[in-house]
Design an enzyme around this catalytic site. Structure first.
Site, PDB file in Angstrom:
ATOM      1  NE  ARG A 102      -2.393  -1.941   3.242  1.00 17.98           N
ATOM      2  CZ  ARG A 102      -3.007  -2.337   4.347  1.00 17.98           C
ATOM      3  NH1 ARG A 102      -4.212  -1.892   4.618  1.00 17.98           N
ATOM      4  NH2 ARG A 102      -2.422  -3.167   5.187  1.00 17.98           N
ATOM      5  CD  GLN A 103       4.109   2.208   4.093  1.00 14.56           C
ATOM      6  OE1 GLN A 103       5.177   2.788   4.129  1.00 14.56           O
ATOM      7  NE2 GLN A 103       3.671   1.466   5.102  1.00 14.56           N
ATOM      8  CG  HIS A 136      -2.706  -2.052  -2.668  1.00 11.85           C
ATOM      9  ND1 HIS A 136      -4.033  -2.279  -2.346  1.00 11.85           N
ATOM     10  CD2 HIS A 136      -2.522  -0.710  -2.558  1.00 11.85           C
ATOM     11  CE1 HIS A 136      -4.615  -1.136  -2.050  1.00 11.85           C
ATOM     12  NE2 HIS A 136      -3.726  -0.163  -2.176  1.00 11.85           N
ATOM     13  CE  LYS A 199     -13.309   3.560  -0.260  1.00 12.11           C
ATOM     14  NZ  LYS A 199     -12.069   4.304  -0.189  1.00 12.11           N
ATOM     15  CG  ASP A 229      -6.055  -3.700   7.106  1.00 11.25           C
ATOM     16  OD1 ASP A 229      -6.115  -4.469   8.085  1.00 11.25           O
ATOM     17  OD2 ASP A 229      -5.193  -2.813   7.007  1.00 11.25           O
ATOM     18  CB  ALA A 231     -13.938  -5.407   7.372  1.00 10.50           C
ATOM     19  CB  THR A 233     -13.672   0.145   2.439  1.00 13.27           C
ATOM     20  OG1 THR A 233     -12.769   1.166   2.844  1.00 13.27           O
ATOM     21  CG2 THR A 233     -14.139   0.418   1.028  1.00 13.27           C
TER      22      THR A 233
END
Length: 325
Positions: A102-103, A136, A199, A229, A231, A233
């Protein structure tokens, strides 16, 4: 175990993160897992010993860099170093779940790009190839100067939905704009339309649902993401879909990170089933009734054989059991 593989130069080793998946991969290939011991010195330092000769062999190490991510990553780096010093011919890191993915960019000033740092560390340790599952961000492949085989979980998830007949009168929903490509891929397999949830995320791990782009009323909705992760979202998205007139909501993801309040949120949500793979080994307390796990062992096993035999891995990107549909 499938038929015994007849090349003794192919060896598969498992580290501590996901031994059940490693065993399934070895069974799919038709080789026993290599003998190795991974333990700790009293101060917590990792000690690895390879308990068989691997000189001149093509080695595949199975290790998801899931929680505890730093321990699992360090195990993998130490194992790669041990293999290199023991004269392995090639060292292939099989990373079903690639932590720190994610980074992958600087979203704010003075942030690290840790996904690139991890790639550099793997290469420096002596890794020759990486086999990953649903990174990701697909462009992480470009962080490596070695070959990366990027496998997809969508064909396996699609097969589950088609086998259960859930694809009939369904719409595939992306929980955010970034996942549209992933949703479209699953929708192609299922021959279903897509919808997108718009969103706004005020801060990390906090999601605020805005509105739904596309028609979901009277439909079975299939949410898809690469990982779940906390949850937040996915459960807010499921509620928004039910409020918009969906008949049922299914959620699917390749990587069940499921940290913090995730299990409690899923239990309380309108999600009927959560379909994930076994890229991350889940403890018993996370294996709830709503959660269905599909094994990626045969998929990765097939990829390993193809790589070892210098055959293309592109056939694995198809919907494996319904490719004619």
């Amino acid at each position: 175990m499938s038929e015994q593989y007849n090349d003794s130069k192919l060896k598969i080793f498992a580290l501590n993160s996901n031994k059940p998946l490693a065993q399934k991969i070895a069974n799919a290939v038709g080789v026993p897992l290599g003998r190795t011991s991974v333990d700790r010195f009293s101060d917590g330092e990792i000690r690895i010993n390879i308990e068989e000769s691997i000189r001149g062999c093509d080695i595949f190490i199975v290790q998801s860099t899931s929680a505890p991510v730093n321990d699992n990553l360090m195990e993998l780096l130490i194992m790669i170093d041990a293999l290199r010093r023991a004269s392995a011919h090639t060292i292939n890191a099989v990373i079903p779940y690639y932590g720190y993915a994610r980074q992958d960019r600087k979203a704010r000033s003075r942030e690290p790009i840790t996904a690139k740092l991890v790639a550099d560390m793997l290469e420096k340790a002596g890794c020759d190839r990486v086999i990953a599952l649903d990174l990701h961000a697909a462009q992480i492949q470009g962080f490596f100067d070695i070959p990366v085989d990027h496998l997809m979980g969508a064909p396996l998830l699609a097969d589950y939905f088609m086998t259960k007949g859930i694809d009939k009168d369904a719409v595939v929903v992306s929980p955010d704009h970034g996942g549209v490509t992933r949703a479209r891929k699953l929708a192609e397999f299922l021959k279903a339309p897509i919808a997108i949830i718009d969103k706004r995320r005020p801060k990390a791990n906090v999601a605020e649902i805005m509105n739904i782009i596309g028609s979901v009323e009277g439909k079975k909705c299939i949410l898809i993401d690469d990982m779940i992760d906390t949850a937040g979202t996915i459960t807010l998205a499921a509620q928004a879909l039910m409020d918009a007139g969906a008949t049922e909501v299914y959620a699917s993801a390749t990587h069940p990170v499921l940290s913090g309040p995730a299990i409690e949120r899923i239990e309380k949500s309108p999600i009927k089933e959560l379909i994930v793979t076994d890229s991350i080994n889940l403890p018993k307390e996370k294996q709830i009734d709503k959660l269905i796990q599909i094994s990626v062992g045969p998929l990765i096993g097939d990829a390993i054989k193809r790589i070892h035999e210098n055959k293309p891995v592109s056939p694995l990107f198809k919907n494996r059991f319904h490719s004619d549909n």
